[in-house]
Design an enzyme around this catalytic site. Sequence first.
Site, short mmCIF file in Angstrom:
data_model
loop_
_atom_site.label_atom_id
_atom_site.label_comp_id
_atom_site.label_asym_id
_atom_site.label_seq_id
_atom_site.Cartn_x
_atom_site.Cartn_y
_atom_site.Cartn_z
N SER A 162 -2.69 -6.66 7.22
CA SER A 162 -1.57 -5.96 6.60
C SER A 162 -0.92 -5.00 7.60
O SER A 162 0.31 -4.92 7.70
CB SER A 162 -2.07 -5.22 5.35
OG SER A 162 -0.99 -4.66 4.66
N ARG A 172 -9.83 -0.39 1.93
CA ARG A 172 -9.75 -1.83 1.65
C ARG A 172 -10.58 -2.54 2.69
O ARG A 172 -10.82 -1.98 3.78
CB ARG A 172 -8.26 -2.20 1.80
CG ARG A 172 -7.89 -3.60 1.51
CD ARG A 172 -6.40 -3.77 1.76
NE ARG A 172 -5.92 -5.04 1.25
CZ ARG A 172 -4.69 -5.49 1.42
NH1 ARG A 172 -3.79 -4.76 2.08
NH2 ARG A 172 -4.33 -6.65 0.93
N HIS A 228 -2.48 10.31 4.84
CA HIS A 228 -3.41 9.42 5.56
C HIS A 228 -4.36 10.25 6.43
O HIS A 228 -5.15 9.69 7.19
CB HIS A 228 -2.64 8.49 6.50
CG HIS A 228 -1.79 7.45 5.83
ND1 HIS A 228 -2.21 6.71 4.75
CD2 HIS A 228 -0.54 6.99 6.13
CE1 HIS A 228 -1.26 5.85 4.41
NE2 HIS A 228 -0.23 6.01 5.22
N GLY A 252 -3.49 0.09 0.04
CA GLY A 252 -3.17 0.23 -1.38
C GLY A 252 -2.57 1.58 -1.73
O GLY A 252 -2.56 1.99 -2.89
N LYS A 307 -2.20 0.97 4.75
CA LYS A 307 -2.19 -0.44 4.36
C LYS A 307 -3.39 -0.87 3.51
O LYS A 307 -3.84 -2.01 3.57
CB LYS A 307 -2.09 -1.37 5.60
CG LYS A 307 -1.01 -1.02 6.59
CD LYS A 307 0.29 -0.59 6.00
CE LYS A 307 1.06 -1.63 5.25
NZ LYS A 307 2.32 -1.04 4.68
N ARG A 347 4.04 -7.16 0.44
CA ARG A 347 3.98 -8.42 1.19
C ARG A 347 3.34 -9.49 0.31
O ARG A 347 4.00 -10.24 -0.38
CB ARG A 347 3.21 -8.20 2.50
CG ARG A 347 3.33 -9.31 3.52
CD ARG A 347 2.52 -9.00 4.77
NE ARG A 347 1.10 -8.92 4.49
CZ ARG A 347 0.23 -9.91 4.66
NH1 ARG A 347 0.63 -11.05 5.16
NH2 ARG A 347 -1.06 -9.76 4.37
N1 PPS Z 1 1.31 -2.63 -6.77
C1 PPS Z 1 0.52 -3.19 -5.86
N2 PPS Z 1 -0.63 -3.81 -6.21
C2 PPS Z 1 -1.42 -4.39 -5.28
N3 PPS Z 1 -1.15 -4.39 -3.96
C3 PPS Z 1 -0.02 -3.78 -3.55
C4 PPS Z 1 0.85 -3.15 -4.47
N4 PPS Z 1 1.89 -2.63 -3.79
C5 PPS Z 1 1.69 -2.91 -2.50
N5 PPS Z 1 0.53 -3.62 -2.34
C6 PPS Z 1 -0.05 -4.13 -1.10
O1 PPS Z 1 -0.65 -3.05 -0.39
C7 PPS Z 1 -0.44 -3.24 1.02
C8 PPS Z 1 0.39 -2.08 1.56
O2 PPS Z 1 -0.48 -1.01 1.72
P1 PPS Z 1 -0.05 0.50 1.52
O3 PPS Z 1 0.68 0.65 0.26
O4 PPS Z 1 -1.30 1.28 1.73
O5 PPS Z 1 0.95 0.72 2.75
S1 PPS Z 1 1.33 2.15 3.35
O6 PPS Z 1 0.13 2.66 4.05
O7 PPS Z 1 1.77 3.01 2.26
O8 PPS Z 1 2.42 1.83 4.31
C9 PPS Z 1 0.26 -4.56 1.19
O9 PPS Z 1 -0.76 -5.52 1.35
P2 PPS Z 1 -0.52 -6.93 2.08
O10 PPS Z 1 0.31 -7.74 1.14
O11 PPS Z 1 -1.88 -7.53 2.27
O12 PPS Z 1 0.16 -6.65 3.37
C10 PPS Z 1 0.99 -4.67 -0.14
O13 PPS Z 1 1.38 -5.97 -0.46
#
Ligand code: PPS
Length: 327
Positions: free
Chosen positions: A166, A158, A136, A72, A70, A290
């Site tokens: 998240s 993050r 991870h 990025g 969660k 999200r």
């Molecule tokens: N393209 C892009 N740019 C910026 N941010 C993004 C993007 N894609 C996903 N997100 C945000 O990243 C959060 C999800 O984290 P992960 O991708 O690490 O999730 S996972 O571990 O793969 O399940 C989650 O953060 P939150 O919105 O705060 O929950 C996503 O909204």
Amino acid sequence: MDESIEEQDNLSQEMKEMILSLPRERGWRTPYLYLFQGFWCQPAEIQAISTFQNHFQAKKSDVFVATVPKSGTTWLKALTFAIINRQNHFISSKNHPLLSFNPHDLVPFIEYTVYGKHDKIPDLSNIQEPRLFGTHIPFDSLPNSIKDSNCKIVYICRNPFDTFISSWCFANKIKPPHLPTLNLEDAFEMYCNGSVGFGPFWNHMLGYWNESKERPKNVLFLKYEDMKEDVHFHLKKMAEFFNCPFTLEEENEGVVENIIKLCSFEKMKELEINKIGTFGRNFENKHLFRKGEIGDWTNHLSPSMVDKLSKVIEEKLGGSGLKFRMK
Ligand SMILES: Nc1ncnc2c1ncn2[C@@H]1O[C@H](COP(=O)(O)OS(=O)(=O)O)[C@@H](OP(=O)(O)O)[C@H]1O
């Protein structure tokens, strides 16, 4: 007794017995998390990680996208894929794979996808190079083959406040219906104690942080907030790190900007594959997108929670030089 382990037909009997001997805590989206090699994870992950550790043979051209959950992951996988494959998949092509596949399908997770089938050890030797993988797994638990090879690891974490929110939102979205909702207060205590998937988060960050200081040519340490602030700069940094810097011609043609647009939160969230697709049988892709903002934690955490997590961060990361923008 964790009955759910007995019911898991994807675990060998030997693995079940080993897992049941480990310390355990309440899970976020599974009944329990188990403390394996110093970090908390789910039973199926433990089996996959063990197989990975025993069988994976790194190649020096391999690229690993390593992340705190969660923080990025989806974004960094998309950027990595786009940068590395830009000669065979033109960024402005209508058929670019990122338009029809979720980044987790293009940069498969070691612990869910690549080694996710317990009765199969995959043959990875013929995959086109450079092979891209996601994980991870904390640095210390990566196989020696990776540590000894010259391969590249790009890492992202993050600020823990946003990572926590998240993670909490995601867990409640994708947990099986028979598990109770995880309330904010319980999840917060678990997070501060370190019992969260692949946590404690501070050990996860420090493992890759220290390695990036020791071997900067092999481990690139990134932070979500820095990427948000100046994605152009970090994209160029990533391309240099992967030994495929953008040429002046590419810059002038807008390749960097086009990658940024293709991988942006707004673009990816609206793609059909990310609206209606699923990650295996595990969850719907839409839950990966999200808000994508810095500072959403201010809408959820009480002053005493902020105080407590700030103290944990100071105690665990204070001396490391690792700092985060919180909002
Ligand atoms: N393209 C892009 N740019 C910026 N941010 C993004 C993007 N894609 C996903 N997100 C945000 O990243 C959060 C999800 O984290 P992960 O991708 O690490 O999730 S996972 O571990 O793969 O399940 C989650 O953060 P939150 O919105 O705060 O929950 C996503 O909204």
